[in-house]
Design a protein around this motif. Structure first.
Motif, PDB file in Angstrom:
ATOM      1  N   THR A  88      -4.709   5.511   2.659  1.00  0.00           N
ATOM      2  CA  THR A  88      -4.206   5.264   1.309  1.00  0.00           C
ATOM      3  C   THR A  88      -2.754   5.679   1.130  1.00  0.00           C
ATOM      4  OG1 THR A  88      -5.108   7.348   0.459  1.00  0.00           O
ATOM      5  CG2 THR A  88      -6.499   5.392   0.279  1.00  0.00           C
ATOM      6  N   THR A  89      -2.155   6.339   2.133  1.00  0.00           N
ATOM      7  CA  THR A  89      -0.703   6.514   2.096  1.00  0.00           C
ATOM      8  C   THR A  89      -0.023   5.503   3.008  1.00  0.00           C
ATOM      9  OG1 THR A  89      -0.894   8.268   3.766  1.00  0.00           O
ATOM     10  CG2 THR A  89      -0.649   8.954   1.466  1.00  0.00           C
ATOM     11  N   CYS A  90      -0.689   5.129   4.092  1.00  0.00           N
ATOM     12  CA  CYS A  90      -0.058   4.153   4.973  1.00  0.00           C
ATOM     13  C   CYS A  90      -0.114   2.755   4.370  1.00  0.00           C
ATOM     14  CB  CYS A  90      -0.696   4.157   6.356  1.00  0.00           C
ATOM     15  SG  CYS A  90      -2.147   3.143   6.531  1.00  0.00           S
ATOM     16  N   THR A  91      -1.138   2.453   3.566  1.00  0.00           N
ATOM     17  CA  THR A  91      -1.214   1.105   2.995  1.00  0.00           C
ATOM     18  C   THR A  91       0.020   0.774   2.164  1.00  0.00           C
ATOM     19  OG1 THR A  91      -3.631   1.068   3.031  1.00  0.00           O
ATOM     20  CG2 THR A  91      -2.539  -0.459   1.529  1.00  0.00           C
ATOM     21  N   PRO A  92       0.400   1.609   1.174  1.00  0.00           N
ATOM     22  CA  PRO A  92       1.624   1.272   0.433  1.00  0.00           C
ATOM     23  C   PRO A  92       2.870   1.305   1.315  1.00  0.00           C
ATOM     24  CG  PRO A  92       0.791   3.427  -0.242  1.00  0.00           C
ATOM     25  CD  PRO A  92      -0.261   2.788   0.595  1.00  0.00           C
ATOM     26  N   ALA A  93       2.914   2.222   2.287  1.00  0.00           N
ATOM     27  CA  ALA A  93       4.078   2.268   3.172  1.00  0.00           C
ATOM     28  C   ALA A  93       4.167   0.986   3.998  1.00  0.00           C
ATOM     29  CB  ALA A  93       3.999   3.486   4.086  1.00  0.00           C
ATOM     30  N   LEU A  94       3.038   0.534   4.542  1.00  0.00           N
ATOM     31  CA  LEU A  94       3.050  -0.677   5.351  1.00  0.00           C
ATOM     32  C   LEU A  94       3.217  -1.933   4.498  1.00  0.00           C
ATOM     33  CD1 LEU A  94       0.302   0.235   7.978  1.00  0.00           C
ATOM     34  CD2 LEU A  94       2.785   0.278   8.265  1.00  0.00           C
ATOM     35  N   VAL A  95       2.756  -1.879   3.258  1.00  0.00           N
ATOM     36  CA  VAL A  95       3.049  -2.980   2.325  1.00  0.00           C
ATOM     37  C   VAL A  95       4.557  -3.063   2.104  1.00  0.00           C
ATOM     38  CG1 VAL A  95       2.881  -3.664  -0.104  1.00  0.00           C
ATOM     39  CG2 VAL A  95       0.817  -3.135   1.182  1.00  0.00           C
ATOM     40  N   VAL A 124      -8.307   6.221   8.977  1.00  0.00           N
ATOM     41  CA  VAL A 124      -8.933   5.609   7.800  1.00  0.00           C
ATOM     42  C   VAL A 124     -10.002   6.580   7.306  1.00  0.00           C
ATOM     43  CG1 VAL A 124     -10.084   3.579   6.866  1.00  0.00           C
ATOM     44  CG2 VAL A 124      -8.465   3.332   8.765  1.00  0.00           C
ATOM     45  N   ASP A 125      -9.594   7.476   6.412  1.00  0.00           N
ATOM     46  CA  ASP A 125     -10.494   8.553   5.994  1.00  0.00           C
ATOM     47  C   ASP A 125     -10.575   8.762   4.489  1.00  0.00           C
ATOM     48  OD1 ASP A 125      -8.050   9.729   5.360  1.00  0.00           O
ATOM     49  OD2 ASP A 125      -8.105  11.214   6.961  1.00  0.00           O
ATOM     50  N   HIS A 126      -9.687   8.112   3.732  1.00  0.00           N
ATOM     51  CA  HIS A 126      -9.588   8.398   2.301  1.00  0.00           C
ATOM     52  C   HIS A 126     -10.366   7.427   1.418  1.00  0.00           C
ATOM     53  CE1 HIS A 126      -6.749  11.576   2.929  1.00  0.00           C
ATOM     54  NE2 HIS A 126      -6.362  11.619   1.678  1.00  0.00           N
ATOM     55  N   SER A 127     -11.120   6.532   2.006  1.00  0.00           N
ATOM     56  CA  SER A 127     -11.774   5.488   1.207  1.00  0.00           C
ATOM     57  C   SER A 127     -13.287   5.600   1.158  1.00  0.00           C
ATOM     58  CB  SER A 127     -11.393   4.107   1.760  1.00  0.00           C
ATOM     59  OG  SER A 127     -10.001   3.918   1.679  1.00  0.00           O
ATOM     60  N   LEU A 128     -13.845   6.536   1.909  1.00  0.00           N
ATOM     61  CA  LEU A 128     -15.295   6.695   1.927  1.00  0.00           C
ATOM     62  C   LEU A 128     -15.781   7.366   0.650  1.00  0.00           C
ATOM     63  CD1 LEU A 128     -17.956   6.579   3.634  1.00  0.00           C
ATOM     64  CD2 LEU A 128     -17.412   8.922   4.357  1.00  0.00           C
ATOM     65  N   GLY A 129     -16.739   6.741  -0.023  1.00  0.00           N
ATOM     66  CA  GLY A 129     -17.313   7.305  -1.240  1.00  0.00           C
ATOM     67  C   GLY A 129     -18.732   7.792  -1.017  1.00  0.00           C
ATOM     68  N   PRO A 657      -3.542   8.395 -10.468  1.00  0.00           N
ATOM     69  CA  PRO A 657      -4.933   8.768 -10.198  1.00  0.00           C
ATOM     70  C   PRO A 657      -5.447   8.203  -8.880  1.00  0.00           C
ATOM     71  CG  PRO A 657      -4.839   7.062 -11.873  1.00  0.00           C
ATOM     72  CD  PRO A 657      -3.427   7.492 -11.627  1.00  0.00           C
ATOM     73  N   ALA A 658      -6.497   8.875  -8.358  1.00  0.00           N
ATOM     74  CA  ALA A 658      -7.119   8.420  -7.114  1.00  0.00           C
ATOM     75  C   ALA A 658      -8.602   8.155  -7.278  1.00  0.00           C
ATOM     76  CB  ALA A 658      -6.907   9.463  -6.021  1.00  0.00           C
ATOM     77  N   GLY A 659      -9.209   8.624  -8.352  1.00  0.00           N
ATOM     78  CA  GLY A 659     -10.640   8.481  -8.545  1.00  0.00           C
ATOM     79  C   GLY A 659     -11.040   7.075  -8.968  1.00  0.00           C
ATOM     80  N   SER A 686      -7.779   2.816  -3.406  1.00  0.00           N
ATOM     81  CA  SER A 686      -7.964   1.602  -2.624  1.00  0.00           C
ATOM     82  C   SER A 686      -7.014   0.491  -3.064  1.00  0.00           C
ATOM     83  CB  SER A 686      -9.410   1.104  -2.768  1.00  0.00           C
ATOM     84  OG  SER A 686      -9.647   0.600  -4.074  1.00  0.00           O
ATOM     85  N   ARG A 687      -6.336   0.678  -4.203  1.00  0.00           N
ATOM     86  CA  ARG A 687      -5.437  -0.356  -4.730  1.00  0.00           C
ATOM     87  C   ARG A 687      -3.966   0.029  -4.575  1.00  0.00           C
ATOM     88  NH1 ARG A 687      -9.125  -4.555  -5.724  1.00  0.00           N
ATOM     89  NH2 ARG A 687     -10.971  -3.654  -6.691  1.00  0.00           N
ATOM     90  N   ARG A 688      -3.685   0.994  -3.719  1.00  0.00           N
ATOM     91  CA  ARG A 688      -2.293   1.436  -3.596  1.00  0.00           C
ATOM     92  C   ARG A 688      -1.392   0.400  -2.936  1.00  0.00           C
ATOM     93  NH1 ARG A 688      -3.110   7.824  -2.059  1.00  0.00           N
ATOM     94  NH2 ARG A 688      -4.061   8.417  -4.039  1.00  0.00           N
ATOM     95  N   GLY A 689      -1.970  -0.686  -2.449  1.00  0.00           N
ATOM     96  CA  GLY A 689      -1.162  -1.804  -1.985  1.00  0.00           C
ATOM     97  C   GLY A 689      -0.894  -2.813  -3.077  1.00  0.00           C
ATOM     98  N   ASN A 690      -1.349  -2.522  -4.307  1.00  0.00           N
ATOM     99  CA  ASN A 690      -1.185  -3.437  -5.443  1.00  0.00           C
ATOM    100  C   ASN A 690      -0.449  -2.709  -6.558  1.00  0.00           C
ATOM    101  OD1 ASN A 690      -1.423  -5.030  -7.751  1.00  0.00           O
ATOM    102  ND2 ASN A 690      -3.503  -5.685  -7.292  1.00  0.00           N
ATOM    103  N   TRP A 691       0.821  -2.991  -6.702  1.00  0.00           N
ATOM    104  CA  TRP A 691       1.643  -2.267  -7.675  1.00  0.00           C
ATOM    105  C   TRP A 691       1.198  -2.530  -9.114  1.00  0.00           C
ATOM    106  CZ3 TRP A 691       4.565  -4.973 -11.261  1.00  0.00           C
ATOM    107  CH2 TRP A 691       4.755  -6.333 -11.005  1.00  0.00           C
ATOM    108  N   GLU A 692       0.585  -3.672  -9.379  1.00  0.00           N
ATOM    109  CA  GLU A 692       0.157  -3.985 -10.748  1.00  0.00           C
ATOM    110  C   GLU A 692      -0.911  -2.993 -11.220  1.00  0.00           C
ATOM    111  OE1 GLU A 692       1.314  -6.309 -12.721  1.00  0.00           O
ATOM    112  OE2 GLU A 692       1.881  -8.114 -11.624  1.00  0.00           O
ATOM    113  N   VAL A 693      -1.843  -2.674 -10.345  1.00  0.00           N
ATOM    114  CA  VAL A 693      -2.910  -1.732 -10.699  1.00  0.00           C
ATOM    115  C   VAL A 693      -2.352  -0.327 -10.824  1.00  0.00           C
ATOM    116  CG1 VAL A 693      -5.052  -0.655  -9.894  1.00  0.00           C
ATOM    117  CG2 VAL A 693      -4.742  -3.127  -9.679  1.00  0.00           C
ATOM    118  N   MET A 694      -1.539   0.078  -9.871  1.00  0.00           N
ATOM    119  CA  MET A 694      -1.020   1.446  -9.869  1.00  0.00           C
ATOM    120  C   MET A 694      -0.122   1.699 -11.078  1.00  0.00           C
ATOM    121  SD  MET A 694      -2.716   2.420  -7.395  1.00  0.00           S
ATOM    122  CE  MET A 694      -2.190   4.121  -7.476  1.00  0.00           C
TER     123      MET A 694
END
Length: 890
Positions: A88-95, A124-129, A657-659, A686-694
């Motif tokens: 969840t940090t690499c996704t926005p960086a790679l986007v 890939v460790d920050h998306s498991l619920g 937020p992250a929750g 999970s939406r950190r690659g989508n600036w509209e949501v963030m």
């Protein structure tokens, strides 16, 4: 290059080939043993830097000068050897990188020129619920749901491994990034072939997670940065920093029977946060260090961001070597570490006392069983003091007829912090075993879970016979990821959810994590206590935080005999015996290898093109506006509207937020309008690659209070020109349309918590020019600068309360590009709505000349794109090695 050949006779390095090492002793002389170990590593890095001799000489001179005062204003360049990220940090960086490649292609240049020059590992460790827990099916169900919810994002990550040099992704199920780093990736000492010659050097890194310093526990120097800074470093830009203050923490004695590494870590956090070590390096020394295992040290080092420091470093010694052997490293690698550390005077001497900026003394024998909370990790409490702390929080309107007033809603053994040390996990298993034999069960309203940092935990717990005991008490393994610690705790149990919604209880979370900010663990839970894994099990049995866990009865047996914690607590000898049964060094490599060969990951179909094929209908991935063109800078002489006026301890959780994404929120509505299921919108992370949501999620944590309009819901502000209350992003949109400048004003420790760069990117999208605060946390301050936002520090005595900013007040700031300098004065004036004007002297919270350049460029992305498009050379000076893959394989 200030080096000499040295053959390690006991080490088979490249078939006996001699290694070159940076000759620290020759260049620093008697100063070397006076320097803290962290500065010795930085000095070694300087000697290998691809720069001129004059620059190296000046850096060494500055390091020697540091010894005179224990502090310095001199800048120094540090080139880490690798980069560590999570999904969840690499996704926005790679986007950002993918969008930057689009911009390069649009300018007629080759997009493949933008590729990392350092190895990049992604976990890939920050998306498991924790959707399902206390069930034999929990791990399978949770993993399958993770892939279903995040498959588009994971395909994108897989694209990155094919399109970008040196990017390696460790798929879901392989563990938490910091545990993977400890058990698999870290070498402590590494070798690299540079210009045809083999060099030995310290293993160093930066990570896009604030808890990266966990690796400091085994003598590897690394710290956390934001994704924006990581983007620059992966393309070859050094980390530019002021030579850090180094706080020495002298440890004496040894921990008493029954006291754990968690208790030590919480005590260190409380002591150092009170000492104010923000931005400093912390180094542990003294004879007490030798009494701690590497696993125990890693627990303490992990909490560095909680005590405010950049690092929490433990030098290399025998405990390091023991840990490397325990986790399956080769005898040759272990011998290399020992030989190199002793040769370079990086081997720990418990009797030595290097020069430190300041010293803090801690007697390990004085540490007691502790908790921290209920709102901040630095708020250390004795077990008997938890009830007064809970009573100080807002109480429910009407008591529940069936639940206690402070029920334990969540009891989670979670996070890298306390599950990477097998001793702590085994201790929890022993508590579970004793409770099971007495017929005890967790309370019916308590959600229990176990999410270790590594798949090796399943093997050693099963071998010790403890996994069945944990499962019997509801602590079966739900998966290998961050889960509850970062807010992916899943739904509360129905009976608890109903009581919370009816405002009948004050729910409490007990977790073995590292943060307990209100609402972080779960949106409905504002009270949280950090505790050791064994205490988590005890609180689950009690089901009630309204007690002294050490003294009061936890529960009763079937024949109504009360059971206290002393009957369940394992002795050190019992833990040692269980560990002797449990640990097999082969577990760590085998379990990781099996998890890496994931069928789910292999079946993901990912594009292989140099440019990523964006889907305009995607709700997960959208190229952000700030990465699509060279951006204008935000500096100047302007008069700004305060968009928000906030108090102390505004964390990155509050900002971004992250929750879980609520269906009724503006972010949730945006997703639902585009076809997403309102009952399963996934988490914000999970939406950190989508600036509209963030953008729509900014400051929506329900505990955020905007002092400009305190009665408005979180995430709202007053648009003063129209007098309308609006959501934050809509108000900012109107200001931008009118050409208005904007600032955010805050109190102490603004931006504490996670490294998430969306806390700064979001402000950039709002159009904020500057953030004015009493103090900043290090990583967030850097992220603001990375977005071109100027951080400004208020003078002593001034703060949001004393400034009394009201709707209609504006702030005039004189911050022109040519006037910005490190720690320079910035003139400001408050223009009151009444017409009066008040002078205010601010200080630029800028540390280096490179940060000034970044602000003038409009942010780090603009700086990278500008340099790349202006020249055929790489955007920054590379390290001289061949390729990231070659670096990793050498």
């Amino acid at each position: 290059m200030g080096s000499r050949a040295r053959s390690f006779s006991r080490v088979d390095v490249a078939a006996g080939e001699a290694c070159l090492v940076a000759d620290l002793a020759a260049r620093l002389g008697g100063s070397l043993v006076q320097l803290p170990y962290v500065l010795r590593i930085i000095a070694e890095n300087v000697l290998r830097a691809p720069k001129g001799q004059a620059e190296r000489d000046q850096a060494l001179c500055d390091l020697r000068a540091w010894l005179a005062h224990g502090t310095s204003a001199a800048e120094i360049a540090f080139q880490p050897g690798r980069v560590l990220m999570h999904d969840t940090t690499c996704t926005p960086a790679l986007v950002d990188v993918a969008a930057m490649r689009d911009a390069i292609a649009a300018a007629g240049a080759d997009p493949e020129r933008l590729s990392p020059v350092l190895p990049v590992d992604v976990s890939v460790d920050h998306s498991l619920g924790v959707d399902l827990s206390a069930s034999p099916e929990a791990m399978r169900v949770n993993l399958e749901r993770e892939y279903r919810r995040n498959s588009e994002r994971y395909r994108f990550l897989k694209w990155a491994t094919q399109a970008l040099d040196g990017v390696r992704v460790h798929p879901p199920g392989t563990g938490i990034m910091h545990t993977i780093n400890l058990e698999q990736l870290a070498t402590v000492v590494t070798t690299r072939r540079i210009d045809g010659r083999l060099w030995a050097m310290p293993d160093t890194l930066i990570g896009t997670d604030s808890h990266t310093p966990m690796i400091n526990g085994i003598g590897v120097l690394g710290w956390g940065v934001g994704g924006l800074e990581a983007e620059s470093v992966m393309f070859g830009m050094p980390v530019m920093m002021r030579i850090p203050d180094v706080i020495g923490v002298r440890l004496a004695g040894a921990l008493r029977e029954g006291v754990s590494a968690t208790d030590l870590a919480l005590t260190v956090t409380q002591r150092l946060r009170a000492r104010n070590v923000t931005g400093a390096f912390v180094e542990f020394f003294g004879p007490g260090v030798c009494s701690l295992s590497a696993g125990e040290r890693a627990v303490v080092a992990n909490m560095a961001p909680e005590f405010g420091a950049s690092t929490g470093y433990f030098p290399i010694d025998d405990a390091t070597l023991e840990y490397l052997a325990q986790t399956g490293r080769s005898p040759q690698q272990i011998a290399l570490v020992e030989a190199y550390a002793k040769e370079q005077q990086l081997w720990f001497d418990p009797q030595a006392q290097p020069r430190y900026t300041d010293i803090v003394e801690i007697d390990l024998a004085a540490i007691a069983i502790s908790l921290a909370g209920p709102r901040r990790p630095q708020d250390l409490l004795a077990p008997g003091a938890t009830v007064p702390a809970l009573l100080a929080m807002p109480q429910p309107e009407k008591p529940s007829a069936s639940l206690p007033r402070f029920p334990v809603a969540i009891a989670a053994i979670t996070s890298c912090t306390n599950t990477s040390d097998p001793r702590l996990v085994v201790a929890a298993g022993l508590v579970a075993r004793k409770a099971r034999r007495l017929g005890l069960k967790p309370a019916a309203w308590t959600k229990t879970s176990l999410a270790p940092g590594s798949p090796a935990a399943e093997r050693y717990l099963r071998r010790a016979g403890l996994l069945e005991d944990l499962e019997a008490l509801g602590f079966g393994i739900v998966g290998y990821g961050c889960t509850t610690c970062i807010g992916n705790s899943g739904p509360l149990l129905p009976v608890m959810d109903a009581a919370v919604r009816a405002d009948e209880v004050l729910p409490v979370a007990i977790l073995s994590g590292n943060r307990n900010f209100p609402g972080r663990v779960h949106g409905q839970v504002e009270a949280g206590f950090l505790a050791s894994p064994a205490l988590v099990v005890a609180y689950a049995l009690a089901g009630d935080a309204d007690r002294d866990i050490l003294q009061d009865s936890l529960a009763s047996t079937a024949d109504d005999q009360p059971v206290t914690l002393s009957e369940l607590w394992p002795t050190g000898a019992e833990i040692d015996a269980a560990l002797a049964l449990a640990l097999d060094p082969a577990d760590f490599t085998r379990a990781f290898a099996e998890a890496t060969t994931s069928r789910h990951w292999a079946e993901l179909d990912a594009p292989s093109s140099a440019l990523f094929p964006w889907d305009p209908a995607s709700t997960a991935l959208r190229p952000p506006p700030f990465a699509q063109a060279i951006q204008p800078n935000r500096l100047g002489h302007y008069r700004a509207h305060p968009l928000l006026v906030l108090g102390d301890d505004i964390t990155t959780d509050h900002i971004s937020p992250a929750g879980q994404t609520p269906a009724a929120s503006e972010a949730g509505q945006w997703l639902i309008e585009r076809g997403e299921d309102p009952k399963d919108l996934n988490v914000y992370a999970s939406r950190r690659g989508n600036w509209e949501v963030m953008l729509r999620g900014l400051f929506t944590n329900r505990t955020v209070v905007n002092r400009l309009a305190p009665d408005l819901p979180a995430g709202s502000t007053l648009h003063v020109p129209s007098g309308q209350p609006l959501s934050l992003w809509r108000a900012a949109e109107r200001h931008r349309a009118s050409g208005d400048a904007m600032v955010v004003v805050a109190g102490e420790r603004y931006g504490t918590g996670s490294s998430r760069d969306w806390a700064a990117k979001g402000l950039g999208l709002l159009g904020v020019n500057a953030v004015i605060a009493q103090s900043f946390e290090r990583i967030h301050r850097s992220n603001l600068i990375g977005m071109g936002i100027l951080p400004l520090q208020l003078p002593p005595g001034a703060g949001p309360v004393s400034l009394e900013l009201a709707p209609g007040d504006t702030v005039e700031i004189e911050a022109t590009p040519d006037a910005i300098a490190p720690r320079g004065a910035v003139a400001a004036r408050i223009h009151r709505a009444s017409g009066s004007v008040e002078l205010l002297q601010l200080q630029a919270a800028v540390e280096t000349a490179l940060e000034c350049e970044t602000l003038r460029a409009g942010g780090i992305i603009s700086l990278i794109l500008g340099r790349l498009l202006e020249s055929s050379a790489p955007p920054f000076t590379a390290t001289g090695e061949t390729s990231p893959a070659a670096l990793r394989d050498a």
